[in-house]
Structures are given as C-alpha cells and as structure tokens.
Motif scaffolding. Structure first.
Motif, PDB file in Angstrom:
ATOM      1  N   ARG A  52      35.145  32.506  29.203  1.00  0.00           N
ATOM      2  CA  ARG A  52      34.359  32.834  30.485  1.00  0.00           C
ATOM      3  C   ARG A  52      34.785  33.949  31.214  1.00  0.00           C
ATOM      4  O   ARG A  52      33.965  34.708  31.603  1.00  0.00           O
ATOM      5  N   SER A  53      35.953  34.489  31.379  1.00  0.00           N
ATOM      6  CA  SER A  53      36.292  35.451  32.144  1.00  0.00           C
ATOM      7  C   SER A  53      37.480  36.386  31.287  1.00  0.00           C
ATOM      8  O   SER A  53      37.920  35.701  30.120  1.00  0.00           O
ATOM      9  N   PHE A  54      37.613  37.436  31.457  1.00  0.00           N
ATOM     10  CA  PHE A  54      38.666  38.327  31.039  1.00  0.00           C
ATOM     11  C   PHE A  54      38.361  38.912  29.526  1.00  0.00           C
ATOM     12  O   PHE A  54      39.060  39.401  28.971  1.00  0.00           O
ATOM     13  N   GLY A  55      36.944  38.328  29.133  1.00  0.00           N
ATOM     14  CA  GLY A  55      36.550  38.776  27.737  1.00  0.00           C
ATOM     15  C   GLY A  55      37.399  38.666  26.571  1.00  0.00           C
ATOM     16  O   GLY A  55      37.515  39.445  25.697  1.00  0.00           O
ATOM     17  N   LEU A  56      38.289  37.536  26.469  1.00  0.00           N
ATOM     18  CA  LEU A  56      39.060  37.194  25.598  1.00  0.00           C
ATOM     19  C   LEU A  56      38.279  36.552  24.339  1.00  0.00           C
ATOM     20  O   LEU A  56      37.454  35.859  24.582  1.00  0.00           O
ATOM     21  N   THR A  57      38.605  37.177  23.094  1.00  0.00           N
ATOM     22  CA  THR A  57      37.845  36.791  22.059  1.00  0.00           C
ATOM     23  C   THR A  57      38.536  36.125  21.023  1.00  0.00           C
ATOM     24  O   THR A  57      39.806  36.603  20.865  1.00  0.00           O
ATOM     25  N   TYR A  58      38.072  35.283  20.199  1.00  0.00           N
ATOM     26  CA  TYR A  58      38.684  34.716  18.963  1.00  0.00           C
ATOM     27  C   TYR A  58      37.756  34.579  17.978  1.00  0.00           C
ATOM     28  O   TYR A  58      36.517  34.342  18.165  1.00  0.00           O
ATOM     29  N   TYR A  59      38.209  34.600  16.588  1.00  0.00           N
ATOM     30  CA  TYR A  59      37.433  34.826  15.404  1.00  0.00           C
ATOM     31  C   TYR A  59      37.982  33.943  14.583  1.00  0.00           C
ATOM     32  O   TYR A  59      39.312  33.910  14.319  1.00  0.00           O
ATOM     33  N   SER A  60      37.118  33.276  13.640  1.00  0.00           N
ATOM     34  CA  SER A  60      37.790  32.865  12.380  1.00  0.00           C
ATOM     35  C   SER A  60      38.178  33.833  11.377  1.00  0.00           C
ATOM     36  O   SER A  60      37.788  35.165  11.391  1.00  0.00           O
ATOM     37  N   GLU A  61      38.971  33.622  10.572  1.00  0.00           N
ATOM     38  CA  GLU A  61      39.863  34.351   9.764  1.00  0.00           C
ATOM     39  C   GLU A  61      38.692  35.007   8.865  1.00  0.00           C
ATOM     40  O   GLU A  61      38.900  36.328   8.308  1.00  0.00           O
ATOM     41  N   SER A  62      37.684  34.488   8.427  1.00  0.00           N
ATOM     42  CA  SER A  62      36.639  34.922   7.418  1.00  0.00           C
ATOM     43  C   SER A  62      36.016  36.116   7.939  1.00  0.00           C
ATOM     44  O   SER A  62      35.282  36.724   7.118  1.00  0.00           O
ATOM     45  N   VAL A  63      35.876  36.241   9.429  1.00  0.00           N
ATOM     46  CA  VAL A  63      34.873  37.328   9.937  1.00  0.00           C
ATOM     47  C   VAL A  63      35.856  38.331  10.724  1.00  0.00           C
ATOM     48  O   VAL A  63      35.365  39.235  11.239  1.00  0.00           O
ATOM     49  N   LYS A  64      37.256  37.966  10.848  1.00  0.00           N
ATOM     50  CA  LYS A  64      38.063  38.872  11.840  1.00  0.00           C
ATOM     51  C   LYS A  64      37.916  40.296  11.195  1.00  0.00           C
ATOM     52  O   LYS A  64      38.239  40.348   9.933  1.00  0.00           O
ATOM     53  N   GLY A  65      37.793  41.112  12.018  1.00  0.00           N
ATOM     54  CA  GLY A  65      37.945  42.615  11.696  1.00  0.00           C
ATOM     55  C   GLY A  65      36.421  43.170  11.225  1.00  0.00           C
ATOM     56  O   GLY A  65      36.268  44.221  11.263  1.00  0.00           O
ATOM     57  N   ARG A  66      35.430  42.188  10.905  1.00  0.00           N
ATOM     58  CA  ARG A  66      34.099  42.704  10.781  1.00  0.00           C
ATOM     59  C   ARG A  66      33.073  42.271  11.837  1.00  0.00           C
ATOM     60  O   ARG A  66      32.304  43.091  12.029  1.00  0.00           O
TER      61      ARG A  66
END
Length: 126
Positions: A52-66
C-alpha cells in the motif's frame, strides 16, 4: 472498488508487454495490489505485488528479474511491466486488491484478496 485490467496480447518469446490495472469507485491508496495469473489447467498463482505504501514489491521466483510492478495512486493505476517473456508466461493475468491497514503488508495467496479485475490474456509464442 472495481478493477479493470488491460494490455494483454499475443507476443513472441523475448518480447515485452505492459499490463495496466485501473481502479474506480475508491482510491487505490488504501490497498495492497497484486497480479496473479492462471494458465489452462493450472491453479491461479501469485506473480507479484506492491504494498500500500513505501512501494515495496515482491515477485514469484519464476518472474523475478523480468517483471516489474509499479503504482500511481494519483491515477489509481497499477502497472505490470513484463520483459523477456517466455512461453510459460502464457496465462490470463488478473489484478487484485487487498484492503490493508498495514503500509507494508502484502498477501501472497489469492484467497486473501477481496477484489479482482476481469483478467487479460497474455500469449507468448515460441
């Protein structure tokens, strides 16, 4: 809140696509946002999300970096930038919203999200 996802299409391996999720009805600033996807015959899976705030992002391993997720609360929009697409990225992509009292919390399971967009189809040909 109502969510409208768009931007899907047919692309080739290695191409990029930019998905948008526009909210109406309420401001997105009180929601953690995420993208999920569902391929034929498979369960809906978490792709990535942003708090919601601070713009923290999380990704699955399959898409991380892409893949990259961003949000513009002033425009009530969340963006999923997808680069270096692979055939295994083929799926219907959904945006989802979670009304979060926490500025940093982001759920990872579909069942925790309260609101969903209608989905947009991404097809990556080999």
């Amino acid at each position: 809140v109502q969510l409208q996802a768009s931007g899907g299409g047919l692309v080739q391996t290695g191409d990029s696509l930019r998905l948008s999720c526009v909210a109406s009805g309420r401001t997105l600033s009180t929601y953690a946002m995420a993208w999920f996807r569902q391929a034929p015959g498979k369960e809906r899976e978490f792709v990535g999300g942003i708090t919601r705030s601070f713009g923290l992002t999380y990704y699955s391993e399959s898409v991380k970096g892409r893949f990259d997720i961003s949000r513009d609360n002033n425009k009530n929009t969340v963006i999923l930038q997808m680069n270096s697409l692979k055939p295994e990225d083929t799926a219907i992509y959904y945006c989802a919203a979670y009304p979060s009292a926490s500025l940093r919390h982001l759920p990872r399971t579909a069942g925790e999200f309260h609101y969903w967009g209608q989905g947009t189809l991404v097809t990556v040909s080999s």
